[in-house]
Design a protein around this motif. Structure first.
Motif, PDB file in Angstrom:
ATOM      1  N   UNK A   1      -4.999   6.407  11.702  1.00 50.67           N
ATOM      2  CA  UNK A   1      -5.371   6.547  10.607  1.00 50.67           C
ATOM      3  C   UNK A   1      -5.151   4.794   9.378  1.00 50.67           C
ATOM      4  N   UNK A   2      -4.923   4.443   9.549  1.00 57.95           N
ATOM      5  CA  UNK A   2      -4.876   2.883   8.908  1.00 57.95           C
ATOM      6  C   UNK A   2      -5.547   2.372   9.271  1.00 57.95           C
ATOM      7  N   UNK A   3      -6.902   2.646   9.890  1.00 60.41           N
ATOM      8  CA  UNK A   3      -7.278   1.290  11.027  1.00 60.41           C
ATOM      9  C   UNK A   3      -7.838   0.145  10.388  1.00 60.41           C
ATOM     10  N   UNK A   4      -8.735   0.203   9.038  1.00 60.66           N
ATOM     11  CA  UNK A   4      -9.590  -0.635   8.485  1.00 60.66           C
ATOM     12  C   UNK A   4      -9.033  -2.123   8.211  1.00 60.66           C
ATOM     13  N   UNK A   5      -9.087  -3.173   7.956  1.00 63.14           N
ATOM     14  CA  UNK A   5      -8.324  -4.497   7.312  1.00 63.14           C
ATOM     15  C   UNK A   5      -8.129  -4.292   5.576  1.00 63.14           C
ATOM     16  N   UNK A   6      -9.207  -3.683   5.222  1.00 67.65           N
ATOM     17  CA  UNK A   6      -8.731  -3.726   3.125  1.00 67.65           C
ATOM     18  C   UNK A   6      -7.632  -2.339   3.763  1.00 67.65           C
ATOM     19  N   UNK A   7      -7.395  -0.827   4.191  1.00 66.01           N
ATOM     20  CA  UNK A   7      -6.524   0.042   4.698  1.00 66.01           C
ATOM     21  C   UNK A   7      -5.221  -0.529   4.758  1.00 66.01           C
ATOM     22  N   UNK A   8      -5.163  -1.733   5.288  1.00 68.55           N
ATOM     23  CA  UNK A   8      -4.051  -2.800   6.217  1.00 68.55           C
ATOM     24  C   UNK A   8      -3.192  -3.577   4.488  1.00 68.55           C
ATOM     25  N   UNK A   9      -4.481  -4.031   3.761  1.00 62.19           N
ATOM     26  CA  UNK A   9      -3.853  -5.115   3.270  1.00 62.19           C
ATOM     27  C   UNK A   9      -3.514  -4.590   1.784  1.00 62.19           C
ATOM     28  N   UNK A  10      -4.093  -3.277   1.622  1.00 64.64           N
ATOM     29  CA  UNK A  10      -3.739  -2.367   0.615  1.00 64.64           C
ATOM     30  C   UNK A  10      -2.235  -1.480   0.316  1.00 64.64           C
ATOM     31  N   UNK A  11      -2.214  -1.393   2.187  1.00 66.03           N
ATOM     32  CA  UNK A  11      -0.759  -0.627   2.185  1.00 66.03           C
ATOM     33  C   UNK A  11       0.352  -1.658   2.069  1.00 66.03           C
ATOM     34  N   UNK A  12      -0.195  -2.755   2.390  1.00 60.57           N
ATOM     35  CA  UNK A  12       1.353  -3.838   2.423  1.00 60.57           C
ATOM     36  C   UNK A  12       1.531  -4.179   0.892  1.00 60.57           C
ATOM     37  N   UNK A  13       0.493  -4.444  -0.121  1.00 59.80           N
ATOM     38  CA  UNK A  13       0.637  -4.696  -1.806  1.00 59.80           C
ATOM     39  C   UNK A  13       1.832  -3.052  -2.128  1.00 59.80           C
ATOM     40  N   UNK A  14       1.130  -1.758  -1.553  1.00 57.52           N
ATOM     41  CA  UNK A  14       2.272  -0.901  -2.396  1.00 57.52           C
ATOM     42  C   UNK A  14       3.429  -0.693  -1.967  1.00 57.52           C
ATOM     43  N   UNK A  15       3.579  -1.012  -0.419  1.00 56.39           N
ATOM     44  CA  UNK A  15       5.237  -1.303  -0.455  1.00 56.39           C
ATOM     45  C   UNK A  15       5.197  -2.656  -0.990  1.00 56.39           C
ATOM     46  N   UNK A  16       4.756  -3.350  -1.208  1.00 61.27           N
ATOM     47  CA  UNK A  16       5.382  -4.616  -1.676  1.00 61.27           C
ATOM     48  C   UNK A  16       5.702  -4.002  -3.662  1.00 61.27           C
ATOM     49  N   UNK A  17       4.428  -3.953  -4.270  1.00 58.41           N
ATOM     50  CA  UNK A  17       4.946  -3.365  -4.828  1.00 58.41           C
ATOM     51  C   UNK A  17       6.448  -2.175  -5.292  1.00 58.41           C
ATOM     52  N   UNK A  18       5.947  -1.050  -4.667  1.00 61.59           N
ATOM     53  CA  UNK A  18       7.581  -0.377  -4.554  1.00 61.59           C
ATOM     54  C   UNK A  18       8.651  -0.958  -3.884  1.00 61.59           C
ATOM     55  N   UNK A  19       8.902  -1.377  -3.256  1.00 63.95           N
ATOM     56  CA  UNK A  19      10.116  -2.408  -3.356  1.00 63.95           C
ATOM     57  C   UNK A  19      10.479  -2.974  -4.188  1.00 63.95           C
ATOM     58  N   UNK A  20       9.748  -3.488  -5.186  1.00 64.27           N
ATOM     59  CA  UNK A  20      10.334  -4.369  -6.255  1.00 64.27           C
ATOM     60  C   UNK A  20      10.470  -3.948  -7.037  1.00 64.27           C
ATOM     61  N   UNK A  21       9.796  -2.286  -6.944  1.00 67.94           N
ATOM     62  CA  UNK A  21       9.686  -0.806  -8.167  1.00 67.94           C
ATOM     63  C   UNK A  21      11.524  -1.006  -8.109  1.00 67.94           C
ATOM     64  N   UNK A  22      11.591  -0.412  -7.122  1.00 68.28           N
ATOM     65  CA  UNK A  22      12.243   0.344  -6.503  1.00 68.28           C
ATOM     66  C   UNK A  22      14.188  -0.428  -6.964  1.00 68.28           C
ATOM     67  N   UNK A  23      14.258  -1.953  -6.956  1.00 67.89           N
ATOM     68  CA  UNK A  23      15.219  -2.373  -7.225  1.00 67.89           C
ATOM     69  C   UNK A  23      15.530  -2.191  -8.506  1.00 67.89           C
TER      70      UNK A  23
END
Lengths: 875, 281
Positions: free
Chosen positions: A461-483
């Motif tokens: 389901x995560x096939x396009x390049x923009x989706x992959x980039x957005x996913x990486x950014x979401x994970x980065x934001x969430x990881x930072x926030x969880x701390x």
């Protein structure tokens, strides 16, 4: 051999019976061409062979039920749908088509026998694979490396020359020189990554964050507002997202192969699979910069896996003396430009990568042997160790210089876990270590389950390049926030000075003079966190902090691994395991202090080993790596026991994470052992029959067309190719050798062809051994680049001096395990299948072997055939 | 045998005692250095005395440093070799190592002195480093504030009256404490820990505003990220199209057709791309 065609009516009735009996799939898959071999009395179908007692006059006896059963048991045949039981017949288990059983016997005994027989058949007729449910396929885009020495006439002539002795000596010396530079350069890359991460952390933590927090404190002290911490949090998240965005963009748009850990790719490469761009310079740059950004961006990611991959890239680049990505050729090490030498150097580079990452030269060598070696090679192992040692100590010298300690060679590796001062443990603690191993096995398997399912989701389901980039950014934001969320919710403020191991403190929401212990775990860098968990005094962390942190980090790592950034899992899993291991240690220290002592660090070490081992399922190399990283052999026994237990328990549930990812990618890796229960599958069922073969003398036009329209990397050479009287495939003659695609390209490029077949006129180039030293260069050339003209197409090429005259071959009845062992052990790319007269009958490649997969269900082993995915893209 | 042993032991003991007692004894090869040994014994006992006296709270660096520097004065002289290395066992060396490794380094005393200027000057002892002097001054200012107010106001007013001094002192300390590579010696750290403990826990002066007022922002961020994540994966799932895959099973491949079928045959039986005029040779 004479091929006799069976009369048409018989063939049709035979086919009809077989179709109607069980195979009710689409008829085009059941086009059965039956012909009769007078010599071996075998019926040969397009699906395989079935031994029969047909007399030589071609009058086949009516096929019996046992014959049908054998036909259905053939693993190469598509498994038919389960048979519909006849409701109208007297015996519901009789065959509805032939009905011969009812005629032969009406007895209940026979009925019972038939029932059992049909149950057996129906069990084995369970569809082998369902494309809609099963994700295990093999991708056709992966080719094999060629590990076989091409002993052709040119090579033999070369060996007769006096100068060959000197060349051999030079070759040996150059191997050591190349290894030396590989060690040094791998260390430079590893140290560069570490320094970049260090600088990033300094900028983020010490410059930006400390200033913001300080300003915030001053505002609070002056009573000028109280909502400043949210800005600190937002800046932190923004910084993380920016770096992760850079890493993801590099991977997505420039070098997709650089995503992830890199260990599965290196493992595949060492296994003998040529993955495009896996060890290119572009990959090296993306890996090194990308992982620095990913780790600096606060993801739950480790830099050790990418360092191992980087070591492989460095080795490939140096050993080839050029970079195809940059278009640079330094003109050195030309004798190493073949798959065989390159793979050896990559294994040394991977060892150097491990060595640089963990300061573990022995662990590095064992890693390469465990993950990639087909067999023990003493001289290669020694070169690997040499490379690893230089890598390890170069890293030490660079980092010592960087940290102002001069050229101190005894500086620890990148991921040094500190030295345990309290090394005592006793016999009564062994059960606790084993229990930790069990927990690690279960949690590692659960981690693999989560991550692989997420990977499947991403693949679908995560096939396009923009989706992959957005996913990486979401994970980065969430990881930072969880701390921030954790230290906001968890009140674990400790007075400064309580933990002498703490190198940096974060006050944040804690009162003055106290620091947040959990913030240190999140923000102080993973290696620092592990060291702190291993060596801090017992009261440095509150127990529930450890548990909450372990759970959070576990899920964050499972979510992060596989996103489109270079990121490993060694350190995140070690950190997770160290947290829950320490939690157990603290608990035991309170319950039975007289047995386990008051230092929970050893349990943190055991937990770290268990979590990592339960997920990656590495054994000897991981034991060595952890022992070397802790600079002590005292904990060798507990580490080994824990890893062994974790692997045993984890293997009950699923495969290791790297193997699972390789399966998901459809890479045809050959494991250490052939599939069980596969001795009845023989070469005849494994091989491909539609072989593009050549004769000793070929026209340029045909070679050109073959090169243009096929992607095969090797072609068998036979004495003659004749039209078959019976089938669609030609009748190949006796095998004369094999010629590689790269060799054909070089022949055409050098225009080594003649106008007359006997070589009388027009050869403009005398081929020599040097022409074929560089195999990799020829592989990349297209036919259009060869500069062939129309008038060349009628010329003739004599392949005799170039072809490898004795390729490995097996008879038609060789079993799958036998073929598998030959492939695995010798690192072959092709295996010829011949009949008793040495006539070519087919070719076996890696995918033909790898498509047979062992499965185990309900305590029964089965072999099933995987589908081959031919869609080209990553599958 | 026991008799012989006792005799030998007694003689050896006599020689040994003579060597120790009489620094000018002709049996002592290095009698000239004995004055250093005596001085070392004296200074060491003073050092231990001082270290123990200033062990709770630890402030060895600030109070006992002058004893320590005797080691530097003896270093480099001819006798240092005699005292430390000439004999199988050097108790002097063991004690110096104990002072160096256990007391001096663990207390990080070097962080509180300015050794660079000391090495370039002729001073007998090094001066405090600037940051040590600054934090001492700020501590004194805060303490004098407490002293002043304690005579004129109830205890509760410490918190408001000396808050600025406290914050100034703490801010300066915290900046240096959190900066990597720069440390205070243990004396200063301990002193600050006690000061903070006294201020926050004994006198209950507020050291931090309540963090709950930032709860709203944390919740907003959490909700935003959760919704974004959910929407991202949900939308990907809803809109994602399953890639079409071409799967084949090698055991059931169709017979080769077309071009591949032609490629399988030999060159001698086919005229692939060969212009007809080429066959006229």
């Amino acid at each position: 051999m004479k091929i006799a065609k069976i009369d048409r009516p018989r063939k049709c009735s035979f086919l009809r019976k077989l179709r109607a009996y069980g195979s009710q799939d689409s008829p085009e898959h059941h086009e059965l061409t039956v012909h009769f071999d007078e010599k071996n009395l075998a019926l040969t179908s397009h699906y395989g062979s079935m031994e029969n007692t047909t007399p030589p006059n071609g009058t086949a006896t009516p096929p019996s039920a046992s014959f049908y059963r054998r036909a259905h048991r053939m693993p190469s045949a598509r498994a038919p749908r389960p048979r519909t039981i006849s409701e109208s017949s007297i015996d519901v288990y009789e065959d509805p088509v032939v009905g011969m059983d009812r005629v032969a016997s009406q007895s209940n005994i026979n009925s019972e026998a038939r029932r059992r027989r049909m149950e057996d058949v129906s069990q084995e007729q369970t569809p082998m694979i369902s494309p809609h449910r099963d994700h295990h396929t093999i991708s056709s885009k992966f080719e094999s490396l060629n590990y076989e020495v091409c002993e052709n006439e040119l090579y033999r002539n070369e060996e007769r020359k006096e100068s060959h002795q000197l060349n051999l000596w030079k070759l040996s010396l150059n191997r050591w020189i190349a290894c030396f530079f590989i060690g040094i350069c791998t260390a430079l890359v590893a140290a560069g990554i570490d320094i970049l991460v260090n600088k990033s952390n300094w900028l983020k933590q010490d410059v930006i964050m400390n200033q913001l927090i300080s300003d915030c404190e001053q505002q609070l002290d002056r009573g000028m507002g109280g909502h400043c911490m949210i800005y600190v949090e937002l800046v932190w998240i923004l910084y993380n997202c920016s770096l992760v965005c850079i890493a993801a963009a590099m991977v997505i748009w420039w070098s997709p192969i650089s995503g992830g850990s890199g260990i599965p790719q290196i493992k595949c490469y060492l296994n003998g699979i040529a993955i495009p761009d896996v060890v290119s310079f572009k990959t090296l740059i993306t890996k090194a910069l990308g992982v620095s950004c990913a780790v600096g961006g606060g993801l739950c990611a480790g830099k050790e896996g990418p360092m191992i991959h980087s070591g492989g890239c460095v080795a490939a680049g140096i050993s080839q003396g050029r970079s195809t990505s940059l278009g640079l050729d330094f003109g050195v090490f030309k004798e190493f430009r073949n798959d065989r030498e390159k793979r050896d150097f990559v294994s040394a580079g991977a060892a150097a990568g491990v060595s640089a990452a963990f300061g573990a030269p022995i662990g590095g060598v064992l890693f390469s042997l465990e993950e990639g070696a087909s067999f023990w090679n003493q001289s290669l192992t020694w070169r690997m160790f040499f490379t690893s040692m230089f890598s390890s100590f170069t890293v030490s010298a660079i980092l010592a210089w960087y940290h102002g300690a001069g050229a101190w060679l005894s500086w620890n590796g990148l991921a040094n876990f500190g030295v345990f001062e309290d090394k005592d443990y006793n016999l009564f603690e062994i059960p606790f270590f084993l229990a930790i191993g069990v927990i690690g096995g279960v949690s590692g398997a659960f981690f693999n389950y989560l991550n692989i399912n997420l990977a499947k989701f991403r693949k679908k389901y995560i096939l396009t390049k923009k989706q992959r980039l957005l996913e990486a950014i979401i994970i980065a934001a969430t990881s930072g926030f969880f701390g921030f969320l954790t230290l906001f919710l968890v009140d674990d403020c400790q007075p400064i000075g309580i933990n002498p191991e703490t190198t940096a403190v974060n006050q944040l929401w804690c009162p003055k003079g106290e620091y947040s212990a959990v913030a240190n775990l999140f923000f102080d860098g993973s290696e620092g966190g592990i060291k702190s968990l291993f060596h801090s005094p017992i009261n440095s962390f509150r127990p529930y902090t450890l548990l909450i942190f372990a759970v959070e980090y576990f899920f964050l790592t499972a979510w992060t691994f596989g996103v489109s950034v270079p990121a490993g899992i060694f350190i995140p899993l070690l950190l997770t395991g160290a947290a829950w291991g320490r939690y157990i240690g603290v608990g035991l220290a309170h319950l039975i202090p007289s047995v386990v002592g008051t230092h929970p660090g050893k349990y943190a070490l055991a937990g770290a080993a268990a979590q990592l081992g339960g997920s990656v399922r590495m054994t000897i190399s991981l034991t060595a790596i952890l022992m070397e990283a802790t600079k002590d052999i005292s904990f060798g026994l507990p580490i080994m026991l824990v890893l062994m237990t974790a692997k045993l328990v984890g293997d009950i549930f699923n495969e290791g994470i790297y193997d699972s990812l390789i399966d998901l990618q459809g890479i045809p890796v050959l494991g250490w052992h052939p599939p069980k229960m596969s001795r009845n599958i023989n070469a005849k069922q494994i091989m491909r029959k539609d072989v593009v073969a050549l004769e000793r003398r070929e026209r340029v036009g045909r070679l050109k067309e073959i090169l243009e329209t096929t992607s095969h990397h090797g072609f068998p050479v036979v004495d003659r190719i004749e039209e078959s009287m019976t089938g669609n495939l030609p009748d190949y003659g006796q095998i004369q050798g094999i010629i590689l695609r790269s060799q054909l390209v070089r022949i055409l490029e050098r225009r080594a062809f003649t106008i007359h077949p006997d070589g009388r006129t027009g050869c403009q180039w005398v081929l020599s051994h040097e022409d074929f030293l560089d195999e990799t260069d020829c592989k990349e050339k297209t036919v259009a680049e060869l500069g062939l003209r129309n008038e060349d197409f009628g010329c003739w090429v004599d392949l005799s001096p170039v072809l490898h005259s004795h390729p490995h071959r097996v008879p038609l009845n060789a079993s799958l395990p036998f073929v598998y062992q030959i492939f695995r052990g010798l690192g072959l790319r092709y295996l010829m299948v011949v009949n008793e007269e040495n006539r070519l009958r087919g070719v076996i490649t890696r995918k033909d072997v790898a498509r047979f997969k062992e499965t185990r269900k309900r305590r029964r082993y089965r072999v099933r055939e995987l589908f081959i995915s031919e869609d080209g893209g990553p599958n | 045998m026991p008799y012989c042993w006792n005799t030998q032991t007694s003689v050896f003991f006599l020689l040994f005692v003579q060597g120790l007692t009489f620094s000018t004894s002709p049996w002592n090869l290095y009698g000239a250095c004995h004055e250093y040994v005596e001085k070392f014994a004296s200074v060491s006992s003073e050092m231990i005395n001082c270290a123990l006296n200033y062990s709770t709270p630890p402030s060895v660096c600030l109070h006992c440093f002058d004893k320590w520097f005797w080691n530097i004065t003896v270093a480099g002289t001819k006798c240092s070799e005699v005292i430390y290395n000439n004999y199988v066992v050097s108790y002097n060396k063991e004690i110096v190592q104990f002072f160096t490794d256990v007391i001096w380094q663990k207390s990080r005393c070097e962080s509180c002195f300015n050794f660079e200027s000391y090495m370039q000057s002729n001073d007998s002892f090094p001066k405090f480093s600037d940051r040590t002097a600054a934090i001492q001054n700020k501590t004194l200012a805060w303490r004098s504030c407490i002293d002043t107010h304690s005579f004129h106001a109830p205890n509760e007013s410490y918190c408001s009256s000396c808050k600025d001094e406290f914050n100034d002192m703490f801010q300066y300390y915290w900046e240096i404490y959190t900066k990597p590579g720069i440390d205070f010696c243990v004396d200063v750290e301990t002193q600050m820990n006690d000061t903070i403990h006294l201020w926050g826990n004994v006198w209950n002066c507020p050291t931090k505003d309540d963090g709950t007022r930032e709860t709203n922002y944390v919740v907003y961020t959490f909700v935003f990220l959760a919704v974004t994540t959910f929407l991202f994966y949900g939308a990907s799932y809803a809109q994602g199209e399953r890639e079409s895959r071409r799967l084949v099973q090698y055991s059931r491949l169709d017979p080769p057709q077309g071009q591949r079928s032609r490629l399988l045959s030999s060159a001698s039986s086919s005229n692939l791309h060969v212009p007809s005029n080429l066959y006229n040779f």
